[in-house]
Design a protein around this motif. Structure first.
Motif, PDB file in Angstrom:
ATOM      1  N   ASP A 118       6.647  28.453 -28.653  1.00 49.15           N
ATOM      2  CA  ASP A 118       7.560  29.402 -28.006  1.00 49.15           C
ATOM      3  C   ASP A 118       8.926  29.504 -28.670  1.00 49.15           C
ATOM      4  OD1 ASP A 118       5.520  29.878 -26.063  1.00 49.15           O
ATOM      5  OD2 ASP A 118       6.158  28.065 -25.006  1.00 49.15           O
ATOM      6  N   VAL A 119       9.083  28.951 -29.847  1.00 49.98           N
ATOM      7  CA  VAL A 119      10.309  29.143 -30.627  1.00 49.98           C
ATOM      8  C   VAL A 119       9.913  29.417 -32.078  1.00 49.98           C
ATOM      9  CG1 VAL A 119      11.692  27.648 -29.148  1.00 49.98           C
ATOM     10  CG2 VAL A 119      10.580  26.687 -31.174  1.00 49.98           C
ATOM     11  N   VAL A 120      10.864  29.940 -32.853  1.00 48.05           N
ATOM     12  CA  VAL A 120      10.593  30.229 -34.259  1.00 48.05           C
ATOM     13  C   VAL A 120      10.585  28.933 -35.065  1.00 48.05           C
ATOM     14  CG1 VAL A 120      11.386  31.453 -36.309  1.00 48.05           C
ATOM     15  CG2 VAL A 120      11.622  32.513 -34.054  1.00 48.05           C
ATOM     16  N   ASN A 121       9.546  28.728 -35.841  1.00 47.43           N
ATOM     17  CA  ASN A 121       9.426  27.562 -36.724  1.00 47.43           C
ATOM     18  C   ASN A 121       9.424  28.024 -38.178  1.00 47.43           C
ATOM     19  OD1 ASN A 121       8.264  24.938 -34.991  1.00 47.43           O
ATOM     20  ND2 ASN A 121       7.824  26.916 -34.052  1.00 47.43           N
ATOM     21  N   ASP A 122      10.152  27.323 -39.034  1.00 49.32           N
ATOM     22  CA  ASP A 122      10.118  27.591 -40.473  1.00 49.32           C
ATOM     23  C   ASP A 122       8.930  26.855 -41.072  1.00 49.32           C
ATOM     24  OD1 ASP A 122      12.390  29.284 -40.837  1.00 49.32           O
ATOM     25  OD2 ASP A 122      13.653  27.545 -40.414  1.00 49.32           O
ATOM     26  N   ILE A 123       7.989  27.639 -41.579  1.00 46.46           N
ATOM     27  CA  ILE A 123       6.713  27.112 -42.067  1.00 46.46           C
ATOM     28  C   ILE A 123       6.563  27.443 -43.545  1.00 46.46           C
ATOM     29  CG2 ILE A 123       4.195  27.209 -41.789  1.00 46.46           C
ATOM     30  CD1 ILE A 123       5.685  25.948 -39.415  1.00 46.46           C
ATOM     31  N   GLU A 124       5.907  26.564 -44.288  1.00 48.81           N
ATOM     32  CA  GLU A 124       5.571  26.820 -45.681  1.00 48.81           C
ATOM     33  C   GLU A 124       4.062  26.903 -45.836  1.00 48.81           C
ATOM     34  OE1 GLU A 124       9.301  24.793 -48.028  1.00 48.81           O
ATOM     35  OE2 GLU A 124       7.600  23.488 -47.505  1.00 48.81           O
ATOM     36  N   ALA A 125       3.611  27.749 -46.750  1.00 52.95           N
ATOM     37  CA  ALA A 125       2.181  27.907 -47.004  1.00 52.95           C
ATOM     38  C   ALA A 125       1.943  27.938 -48.511  1.00 52.95           C
ATOM     39  CB  ALA A 125       1.659  29.191 -46.360  1.00 52.95           C
ATOM     40  N   ARG A 126       0.791  27.442 -48.917  1.00 48.84           N
ATOM     41  CA  ARG A 126       0.420  27.472 -50.322  1.00 48.84           C
ATOM     42  C   ARG A 126      -1.096  27.486 -50.446  1.00 48.84           C
ATOM     43  NH1 ARG A 126       2.153  21.245 -52.093  1.00 48.84           N
ATOM     44  NH2 ARG A 126       0.649  20.135 -50.777  1.00 48.84           N
ATOM     45  N   LEU A 127      -1.577  27.942 -51.582  1.00 50.71           N
ATOM     46  CA  LEU A 127      -3.006  27.914 -51.873  1.00 50.71           C
ATOM     47  C   LEU A 127      -3.359  26.544 -52.434  1.00 50.71           C
ATOM     48  CD1 LEU A 127      -5.747  29.463 -52.217  1.00 50.71           C
ATOM     49  CD2 LEU A 127      -4.983  29.949 -54.567  1.00 50.71           C
ATOM     50  N   LYS A 128      -4.348  25.912 -51.827  1.00 49.62           N
ATOM     51  CA  LYS A 128      -4.822  24.615 -52.299  1.00 49.62           C
ATOM     52  C   LYS A 128      -6.215  24.789 -52.888  1.00 49.62           C
ATOM     53  CE  LYS A 128      -5.966  19.928 -50.696  1.00 49.62           C
ATOM     54  NZ  LYS A 128      -6.010  19.021 -49.505  1.00 49.62           N
ATOM     55  N   THR A 129      -6.363  24.485 -54.163  1.00 42.31           N
ATOM     56  CA  THR A 129      -7.651  24.581 -54.844  1.00 42.31           C
ATOM     57  C   THR A 129      -8.114  23.174 -55.197  1.00 42.31           C
ATOM     58  OG1 THR A 129      -7.033  26.735 -55.775  1.00 42.31           O
ATOM     59  CG2 THR A 129      -8.899  25.587 -56.786  1.00 42.31           C
ATOM     60  N   SER A 130      -9.278  22.805 -54.721  1.00 39.42           N
ATOM     61  CA  SER A 130      -9.795  21.450 -54.932  1.00 39.42           C
ATOM     62  C   SER A 130     -10.940  21.469 -55.925  1.00 39.42           C
ATOM     63  CB  SER A 130     -10.257  20.845 -53.609  1.00 39.42           C
ATOM     64  OG  SER A 130      -9.187  20.755 -52.690  1.00 39.42           O
TER      65      SER A 130
END
Length: 371
Positions: A118-130
């Motif tokens: 219910d609040v804004v969160n600063d999130i990071e995303a990346r592509l993970k290649t295994s």
């Protein structure tokens, strides 16, 4: 002896050659071009009402390697600043270069990394290649995500408590699929929760523990009545009517149950800190209710069990002022979730209905409504 020595020497040389080949194979896999990730939006607000709809679309360029490899790919999420130390992933087929994530899947990922609902969160995303045990990562993109509070009935493991008591409590007798549940907030095979028993005649005050909402794998008392469980064991019998706080260690095959009849107490109530006004269980709503009580705005209150101070429902840390009609999470001190000894307040004096929903130990819910 010379022949034995010659054979041992050949074996040792062969082992060293094989080891070197393995090391060389591991060393030659290298990334020639890193993957790249982008999204069609950078701010999203998650909504449980459209949980299965796509909320964000990702597009990526796969990394390339100096040799042919078989890889798998995921979008990995983490809270900004934590360097993905606690992360959650969403899988995508290796033949894709674009994919969407639903409200439900994104919310589950946010829940798993500890984002605040219910609040804004600063999130990071990346592509993970295994590639085997090795992982290769793309650039990191920034997202602002507002999750919703997940339904605790769906995200926490549970076991069932079927018994002859359940029908009177608003469920069905001896039906694992329609019985009270004990939940595992820590997801560690240790379950806890409350059941209400109103009659001890015959099997009315008896119960067992089941899993997966069915009878296979059920457990009951081992016959000693010392808190030990065995598969398909004997019914457990409540000694008196009332509400019970039940704990089960499914792996250790142990259980306990203690009487826990709750009431409200405090100088905001008509009887002050001297006595309790008891809750009454409502089978129709499966909640504990005080239908009408006068509360002052100058005092405070909490909820205690058995007219004693060992078992209490209260705010997590600081005194909390409740808003009429708005449900809040309440905390049980016996579960070590309360810091200090905080109380509740209301901002406006008046007559109130109080409802305590204890059906899920992962999210006990309290609602006060001004009449």
């Amino acid at each position: 002896m010379k022949q034995i020595f010659r054979l041992l020497t050949i074996a040792l040389i062969g082992f060293l050659v094989i080891s070197c080949e393995k090391d060389e194979d591991q060393a030659v896999i290298s990334e020639t071009n890193a993957g790249k990730l982008s999204s069609d939006k950078s701010t999203i607000v998650l909504n449980e009402l459209v949980a299965n709809d796509a909320v964000i679309n990702f597009t990526w360029t796969k990394p390339t390697f100096n040799i042919a490899v078989v890889s798998s790919q995921q979008i990995e999420f983490g809270i900004k600043g934590n360097n993905f130390k606690k992360s959650a992933t969403v899988d995508f087929s290796n033949d894709l270069m674009t994919g969407s994530v639903t409200h439900a899947a994104m919310n589950a990922a946010m829940f798993n990394i500890g984002a605040t609902p219910d609040v804004v969160n600063d999130i990071e995303a990346r592509l993970k290649t295994s590639v085997g045990s090795a992982a290769f990562y793309s650039n990191v993109i920034a997202l602002k995500v507002t999750p919703y509070t997940p339904n605790p009935d769906l995200v926490y493991p549970k076991i069932n408590v079927p018994g002859g008591y359940a029908g009177a409590a608003g469920y069905a007798n001896w039906n694992p699929a329609n019985s009270p549940n004990l939940f595992s907030p820590e997801k560690d095979n240790k379950y806890r929760g409350f059941i209400w028993i109103s009659n001890l005649t015959g099997e009315n005050g008896q119960y067992k523990f089941a899993i997966n909402q069915d009878w296979p794998g059920n457990k009951g008392d081992d016959g000693t009545n010392t808190g030990k469980l065995v598969g398909d064991g004997a019914n457990i019998k409540a000694p008196v009517i009332g509400t019970y706080y039940v704990k089960v260690d499914w792996v250790a095959n142990t259980y306990s149950s203690v009487l826990a009849n709750f009431g409200i107490i405090g100088d905001a109530t008509p009887t002050g800190w001297n006595s309790d006004t008891d809750f009454v269980y409502n089978p129709a709503t499966k909640t504990y209710v005080i239908n009408s009580i006068m509360l002052s705005s100058t005092g405070s209150f909490k909820f205690r069990g058995n007219d004693d101070w060992a078992l209490k429902f209260q705010p997590k840390k600081d005194d909390q002022t409740l808003v009429s009609g708005k449900a809040v999470q309440t905390y049980f001190n016996a579960e070590n979730t309360v810091d200090g000894d905080p109380n509740y307040k209301v901002s406006e004096a008046g007559n109130y209905k109080i409802e305590l929903d204890l059906h899920n130990s992962a999210y006990y819910k309290l609602t006060v409504t001004k009449l």
